[in-house]
Design an enzyme around this catalytic site. Sequence first.
Site, PDB file in Angstrom:
ATOM      1  N   GLU A 282     -10.591   4.323   9.199  1.00 30.80           N
ATOM      2  CA  GLU A 282     -10.744   3.901   7.801  1.00 30.80           C
ATOM      3  C   GLU A 282     -11.219   2.449   7.698  1.00 30.80           C
ATOM      4  O   GLU A 282     -10.572   1.615   7.074  1.00 30.80           O
ATOM      5  CB  GLU A 282      -9.441   4.135   7.033  1.00 30.80           C
ATOM      6  CG  GLU A 282      -9.059   5.612   6.992  1.00 30.80           C
ATOM      7  CD  GLU A 282      -7.806   5.931   6.175  1.00 30.80           C
ATOM      8  OE1 GLU A 282      -6.966   5.033   6.021  1.00 30.80           O
ATOM      9  OE2 GLU A 282      -7.702   7.070   5.716  1.00 30.80           O
TER      10      GLU A 282
ATOM     11  N   GLU B 116       3.796   9.122  -0.802  1.00 39.02           N
ATOM     12  CA  GLU B 116       2.409   9.047  -1.268  1.00 39.02           C
ATOM     13  C   GLU B 116       1.926  10.360  -1.886  1.00 39.02           C
ATOM     14  O   GLU B 116       1.450  10.386  -3.021  1.00 39.02           O
ATOM     15  CB  GLU B 116       1.495   8.649  -0.102  1.00 39.02           C
ATOM     16  CG  GLU B 116       0.022   8.653  -0.482  1.00 39.02           C
ATOM     17  CD  GLU B 116      -0.875   8.184   0.663  1.00 39.02           C
ATOM     18  OE1 GLU B 116      -0.372   7.890   1.753  1.00 39.02           O
ATOM     19  OE2 GLU B 116      -2.095   8.115   0.445  1.00 39.02           O
TER      20      GLU B 116
ATOM     21  N   ASP C 293      -2.941  14.244   6.893  1.00 36.86           N
ATOM     22  CA  ASP C 293      -2.421  13.004   6.338  1.00 36.86           C
ATOM     23  C   ASP C 293      -1.226  13.219   5.409  1.00 36.86           C
ATOM     24  O   ASP C 293      -1.366  13.059   4.197  1.00 36.86           O
ATOM     25  CB  ASP C 293      -3.556  12.293   5.589  1.00 36.86           C
ATOM     26  CG  ASP C 293      -3.172  10.889   5.172  1.00 36.86           C
ATOM     27  OD1 ASP C 293      -2.168  10.367   5.686  1.00 36.86           O
ATOM     28  OD2 ASP C 293      -3.878  10.310   4.336  1.00 36.86           O
TER      29      ASP C 293
ATOM     30  N   ASN D 123      -3.397  -1.794   7.750  1.00 40.64           N
ATOM     31  CA  ASN D 123      -4.704  -2.322   7.341  1.00 40.64           C
ATOM     32  C   ASN D 123      -4.554  -3.836   7.285  1.00 40.64           C
ATOM     33  O   ASN D 123      -3.992  -4.369   6.334  1.00 40.64           O
ATOM     34  CB  ASN D 123      -5.106  -1.784   5.965  1.00 40.64           C
ATOM     35  CG  ASN D 123      -5.381  -0.293   5.998  1.00 40.64           C
ATOM     36  OD1 ASN D 123      -5.986   0.209   6.947  1.00 40.64           O
ATOM     37  ND2 ASN D 123      -4.935   0.416   4.979  1.00 40.64           N
TER      38      ASN D 123
ATOM     39  N   GLU E 200       0.852  -1.178   0.000  1.00 34.73           N
ATOM     40  CA  GLU E 200       0.000   0.000   0.000  1.00 34.73           C
ATOM     41  C   GLU E 200       0.893   1.234   0.000  1.00 34.73           C
ATOM     42  O   GLU E 200       1.774   1.368   0.850  1.00 34.73           O
ATOM     43  CB  GLU E 200      -0.939  -0.014   1.216  1.00 34.73           C
ATOM     44  CG  GLU E 200      -1.910   1.142   1.213  1.00 34.73           C
ATOM     45  CD  GLU E 200      -3.189   0.868   2.020  1.00 34.73           C
ATOM     46  OE1 GLU E 200      -3.451  -0.303   2.397  1.00 34.73           O
ATOM     47  OE2 GLU E 200      -3.926   1.839   2.267  1.00 34.73           O
ATOM     48  N   ARG E 201       0.679   2.081  -0.977  1.00 37.62           N
ATOM     49  CA  ARG E 201       1.482   3.307  -1.151  1.00 37.62           C
ATOM     50  C   ARG E 201       2.955   2.996  -1.364  1.00 37.62           C
ATOM     51  O   ARG E 201       3.836   3.750  -0.932  1.00 37.62           O
ATOM     52  CB  ARG E 201       1.327   4.245   0.053  1.00 37.62           C
ATOM     53  CG  ARG E 201      -0.091   4.485   0.503  1.00 37.62           C
ATOM     54  CD  ARG E 201      -0.980   4.945  -0.603  1.00 37.62           C
ATOM     55  NE  ARG E 201      -2.370   5.140  -0.165  1.00 37.62           N
ATOM     56  CZ  ARG E 201      -3.349   5.408  -1.015  1.00 37.62           C
ATOM     57  NH1 ARG E 201      -3.119   5.491  -2.322  1.00 37.62           N
ATOM     58  NH2 ARG E 201      -4.567   5.595  -0.566  1.00 37.62           N
TER      59      ARG E 201
HETATM   60  O1  GCW Z   1      -2.255   8.171   4.052  1.00 38.73           O
HETATM   61  C1  GCW Z   1      -3.373   7.367   4.175  1.00 38.73           C
HETATM   62  C2  GCW Z   1      -3.232   6.406   3.074  1.00 38.73           C
HETATM   63  C3  GCW Z   1      -3.730   5.024   3.381  1.00 38.73           C
HETATM   64  C4  GCW Z   1      -3.168   4.592   4.721  1.00 38.73           C
HETATM   65  C5  GCW Z   1      -3.677   5.553   5.777  1.00 38.73           C
HETATM   66  C6  GCW Z   1      -3.093   5.251   7.144  1.00 38.73           C
HETATM   67  C7  GCW Z   1      -2.432   2.432   5.385  1.00 38.73           C
HETATM   68  O2  GCW Z   1      -3.867   6.937   1.922  1.00 38.73           O
HETATM   69  O3  GCW Z   1      -3.284   4.196   2.344  1.00 38.73           O
HETATM   70  O4  GCW Z   1      -3.493   3.258   5.045  1.00 38.73           O
HETATM   71  O5  GCW Z   1      -3.304   6.870   5.463  1.00 38.73           O
HETATM   72  O6  GCW Z   1      -2.115   5.898   7.500  1.00 38.73           O
HETATM   73  O7  GCW Z   1      -3.586   4.407   7.841  1.00 38.73           O
END
Ligand code: GCW
Length: 687
Positions: A294, A401, A373, A210, A167-168
């Site tokens: 989330e 990201e 974020d 996640n 992820e990312r």
């Molecule tokens: O930055 C956001 C991202 C998600 C990430 C989330 C987090 C791992 O878009 O991809 O999930 O934050 O930090 O939990």
Amino acid sequence: SNPNYSMCWLSYKPIGKKEYVHEVEKFLGQIVLLEKNIYFENAANELKKALCVLFETELRLNNALSLYVDSGIILGKVTNENLRGFITDVEKEAVGEEGFIIKLVDKSKKKYIIVASKGEKGIIYGIFHLINKFRLKTGLKELNCIENPKASLRIINHWDNMDGSIERGYAGKSIFFTNGRIKRNYKRIWDYARLLASIGINGVVINNVNVRDKAIWLITPKYLNDLSKIAEIFRLYGIKLYLSINFASPIYIGGLDTADPLDKNVQKWWKDTVKTIYSYIPDFGGFLVKADSEFNPGPYVYGRTHADGANMLAEALLPYGGVVIWRAFVYNCLQDWRDTKTDRAKAAYDNFKPLDGMFSKNVILQIKYGPMDFQVREPVSPLFGAMEKTNQMIEFQITQEYTGQQIHLCYLGTLWKEILEFDTYCKGKGSYVKRIVDGSLFGMKYAGFAGVSNIGDSINWTGHDLAQANLWTFGKLAWDPDKKIEDIAREWAILTFGDDKKVVDNILWMLLNSHGIYEKYTTPLGLGWMVNPGHHYGPNPEGYEYSKWGTYHRSDTKAIGVDRTSRGTGYTLQYHKPWQEIFDDINKCPEELLLFFHRVPYDFRLKNGKTLLQFMYDSHFEGADMVDKLIEKWEELRGKIDEEIFNRVYERLKMQKEHAMEWRDVINTYFYRKTGIPDEKGRLIYP
Ligand code: GCW
């Protein structure tokens, strides 16, 4: 064996400079190892391999019980009998749990370089320190030092999934997982451990926060055997293995009908699970938890607090010395854009501030550096300085990201340093973020740094070769947040590309200016969020405007930005004085954060006399133009650095230019269409 990947800043080459080598050689009789244990043996072997290359010599490694040689590099514990007389009691005292001392003994009969640590961990840091000092051709006397990490937790967070995706992630696939199982490419993991140890990292969470599907089962015997092998490799390098867990595991794995943290069966299930984990991994670090965030389950589901949730896990881990790292990234991700009362920026503070003092002693709250974020710029999260009785870690995103996804050059050290130097004023002047996250301000045992990894299985680990500098810098700042960022970046450049002056100067210029340049052509003034939804690459001014994520700029034909002052959402009230007043006042607010805190009319005059609108236009033209400067600086290095690396970076810089122009044009046109006001300088803005 010839691995198909580079070793970044650990690619050793002969030092070659005759004078320096000649000077050091007097101390290189042999390597004498005064301890008999695998950690010291591993460190000694690392040192031996490195020195053989650096000094083009065959060094003997001597496992000795006494110190009878005339010259050599001596490795031992500070308490070793043989070192008595060389290391004073004061020095002994000054070397902490993970620290080391390097001491030069330069007498006519005895020529030693002593590297000594208190325990098993410090020695590996010590030898990497020494190796790199040699490579930097540091004068012998300057080798003398006592080094201790300032923060106790220096952890890399991988967002790796078990199917091998990240992820990312922008640098290939996971080095840990593939096809729903744990990879057995231990060589790569071994080399990764070396890279991390060389920058002082002492923990790694290898799976995504996640936690879904198969990853939920990582804490069960099905995977623990394989995990224990990974842990064993990391252990040799002073690094503990941690795992991200799913809060609802008792339901998924245990078959219980609840994950309520106050339920006796749930508590027992976690205790049993933790016991099993430690039977495979005796030094297991603990759990990282993304709860009620989330769509991940958490204590809120059962009407419990985050302290209830974290403490329940902490109790299970406590007998084994494990910790719970609990993320503060909790907010409403199902907001309605028509709701102007809710402000996502306030969420972390609102959720956690009331819990200060309620967390167990082995719980650490992991807080993203900003309230939203990982945008290109955000203010410091007001949670730092708001929880004096809670262990805290800062979370940085090494992976890019929102900062160009390792296609754009965006060195993050400059931003991180600014964050760490921010004075929260929570205990009066001098209450810097760096003093909160190193534990000293509130006297916390657990404190530190978490960095979301930017590595994958690509040939250079990080996709963009220069993005290696971000990983390096994260480790160096976590070890010592007081270090100057220029020094950290310069060391990296020399260790990676050699000490040719032009090479070092140009790369340093590129690194230190890159974040500012990226900010200029994307979203300056603290605006953020004008990215394409989902993958977050490239411009999309209203991509998040009507979504549920709580990330709005609410621009209309007159003004842009959210009023987060005490007259607006009240976010500024989460800060201590004087920041409340400074952020509240449109004329005092640091300009680079203006649109984070204020709703500003396009004709508002900035400090340099420009209107906000004209500033926006100028910023985007200038930013995109400055990418040419980055390219120029790189072109000047053709022939001076490895051709493959040169070309790889060159390709990315050209893409960056393309994409910077797209940013420039999309954003400028957006503002032109909103306002109908042309650029004062008559440059091309597409209608
Ligand atoms: O930055 C956001 C991202 C998600 C990430 C989330 C987090 C791992 O878009 O991809 O999930 O934050 O930090 O939990």
